[in-house]
Design a protein around this motif. Structure first.
Motif, PDB file in Angstrom:
ATOM      1  N   VAL A   3      34.000  43.925  68.675  1.00  0.00           N
ATOM      2  CA  VAL A   3      34.486  42.716  67.993  1.00  0.00           C
ATOM      3  C   VAL A   3      33.805  41.469  68.574  1.00  0.00           C
ATOM      4  N   GLU A   4      33.723  41.399  69.907  1.00  0.00           N
ATOM      5  CA  GLU A   4      33.061  40.252  70.542  1.00  0.00           C
ATOM      6  C   GLU A   4      31.613  40.130  70.081  1.00  0.00           C
ATOM      7  N   GLY A  63      27.203  37.832  66.608  1.00  0.00           N
ATOM      8  CA  GLY A  63      25.971  38.189  65.903  1.00  0.00           C
ATOM      9  C   GLY A  63      24.979  38.896  66.797  1.00  0.00           C
ATOM     10  N   ASP A  64      25.463  39.551  67.845  1.00  0.00           N
ATOM     11  CA  ASP A  64      24.623  40.195  68.861  1.00  0.00           C
ATOM     12  C   ASP A  64      24.290  41.629  68.452  1.00  0.00           C
ATOM     13  N   VAL A  65      23.287  41.782  67.607  1.00  0.00           N
ATOM     14  CA  VAL A  65      22.913  43.100  67.090  1.00  0.00           C
ATOM     15  C   VAL A  65      22.494  44.037  68.217  1.00  0.00           C
ATOM     16  N   GLU A  66      21.672  43.571  69.140  1.00  0.00           N
ATOM     17  CA  GLU A  66      21.226  44.445  70.228  1.00  0.00           C
ATOM     18  C   GLU A  66      22.401  44.844  71.128  1.00  0.00           C
ATOM     19  N   ALA A 105      22.404  43.863  58.959  1.00  0.00           N
ATOM     20  CA  ALA A 105      22.863  43.512  57.613  1.00  0.00           C
ATOM     21  C   ALA A 105      24.308  43.016  57.644  1.00  0.00           C
ATOM     22  N   LEU A 106      25.139  43.650  58.470  1.00  0.00           N
ATOM     23  CA  LEU A 106      26.559  43.281  58.525  1.00  0.00           C
ATOM     24  C   LEU A 106      26.775  41.867  59.054  1.00  0.00           C
ATOM     25  N   VAL A 107      26.031  41.469  60.068  1.00  0.00           N
ATOM     26  CA  VAL A 107      26.265  40.159  60.688  1.00  0.00           C
ATOM     27  C   VAL A 107      25.401  39.044  60.101  1.00  0.00           C
ATOM     28  N   ALA A 108      24.542  39.375  59.146  1.00  0.00           N
ATOM     29  CA  ALA A 108      23.616  38.381  58.596  1.00  0.00           C
ATOM     30  C   ALA A 108      24.327  37.148  58.062  1.00  0.00           C
ATOM     31  N   ASP A 109      25.463  37.316  57.418  1.00  0.00           N
ATOM     32  CA  ASP A 109      26.198  36.182  56.843  1.00  0.00           C
ATOM     33  C   ASP A 109      27.249  35.621  57.789  1.00  0.00           C
ATOM     34  N   ARG A 110      27.237  36.091  59.047  1.00  0.00           N
ATOM     35  CA  ARG A 110      28.142  35.620  60.106  1.00  0.00           C
ATOM     36  C   ARG A 110      29.634  35.695  59.732  1.00  0.00           C
ATOM     37  N   PRO A 111      30.098  36.861  59.255  1.00  0.00           N
ATOM     38  CA  PRO A 111      31.533  36.991  59.001  1.00  0.00           C
ATOM     39  C   PRO A 111      32.307  36.944  60.321  1.00  0.00           C
ATOM     40  N   VAL A 112      33.599  36.667  60.233  1.00  0.00           N
ATOM     41  CA  VAL A 112      34.451  36.628  61.423  1.00  0.00           C
ATOM     42  C   VAL A 112      35.299  37.891  61.439  1.00  0.00           C
ATOM     43  N   PHE A 113      35.322  38.561  62.585  1.00  0.00           N
ATOM     44  CA  PHE A 113      36.071  39.799  62.757  1.00  0.00           C
ATOM     45  C   PHE A 113      37.257  39.549  63.683  1.00  0.00           C
ATOM     46  N   THR A 114      38.372  40.177  63.367  1.00  0.00           N
ATOM     47  CA  THR A 114      39.583  40.044  64.158  1.00  0.00           C
ATOM     48  C   THR A 114      39.879  41.376  64.834  1.00  0.00           C
ATOM     49  N   ALA A 115      40.216  41.324  66.111  1.00  0.00           N
ATOM     50  CA  ALA A 115      40.540  42.548  66.847  1.00  0.00           C
ATOM     51  C   ALA A 115      41.821  43.158  66.295  1.00  0.00           C
ATOM     52  N   THR A 163      19.503  54.932  66.887  1.00  0.00           N
ATOM     53  CA  THR A 163      19.388  53.531  67.252  1.00  0.00           C
ATOM     54  C   THR A 163      18.818  52.652  66.143  1.00  0.00           C
ATOM     55  N   ASP A 164      17.715  53.064  65.531  1.00  0.00           N
ATOM     56  CA  ASP A 164      17.068  52.208  64.529  1.00  0.00           C
ATOM     57  C   ASP A 164      17.948  51.993  63.309  1.00  0.00           C
ATOM     58  N   GLU A 165      18.590  53.061  62.806  1.00  0.00           N
ATOM     59  CA  GLU A 165      19.442  52.917  61.628  1.00  0.00           C
ATOM     60  C   GLU A 165      20.714  52.125  61.955  1.00  0.00           C
ATOM     61  N   ILE A 166      21.261  52.343  63.138  1.00  0.00           N
ATOM     62  CA  ILE A 166      22.447  51.574  63.547  1.00  0.00           C
ATOM     63  C   ILE A 166      22.082  50.094  63.679  1.00  0.00           C
ATOM     64  N   ARG A 167      20.924  49.797  64.230  1.00  0.00           N
ATOM     65  CA  ARG A 167      20.458  48.407  64.345  1.00  0.00           C
ATOM     66  C   ARG A 167      20.352  47.767  62.961  1.00  0.00           C
TER      67      ARG A 167
END
Length: 120
Positions: free
Chosen positions: A21-22, A27-30, A62-72, A53-57
């Motif tokens: 979540v953090e 937006g920390d893909v790595e 793609a998931l964080v590209a639009d900077r959505p907010v996630f809640t724990a 690794t490559d497919e998960i990256r």
């Protein structure tokens, strides 16, 4: 010193859920990829699977590209058997995650299998 050198590693299997979540919100893909073993599998929202690794990256980029907010969510009790652990989080608004983590040689934990969203 690189970001990889300063990222906290999971001392307990439950730490992985907090870190994801953090890192999603940062937006920390790595950092997200670093939560998985190199040959891990991640279930995707479209029913597909990201393997390794490559497919998960690519999936997380793609998931964080639009900077959505996630809640724990609410961490559920972890089941541990030797070097394997089953983790689960009850998500806000319904649904659960289910993951299998493995203890690494250095004592830290990484996910091997990640199903990030199941309806309940």
């Amino acid at each position: 010193m690189t970001m990889e050198d300063v990222r906290e590693r999971a001392a307990r299997p439950e730490d992985l859920s907090r870190f994801v979540v953090e890192r999603l919100n940062a937006g920390d893909v790595e950092g997200l990829v670093a939560l998985y073993e190199p040959d891990a599998v991640l279930a995707l929202p479209d029913g597909g699977v990201a393997r390794g690794t490559d497919e998960i990256r690519r999936a997380y980029a793609a998931l964080v590209a639009d900077r959505p907010v996630f809640t724990a969510g609410k961490q559920q009790p972890t089941l541990v058997s030797g070097d394997l652990a089953l983790t689960s989080v009850r998500l806000p608004g319904g649904g659960v995650t289910v993951e299998v983590a493995r203890r690494q040689e250095d004592g830290t934990w990484l996910w091997v299998i990640d199903q990030p969203s199941l309806p309940i």
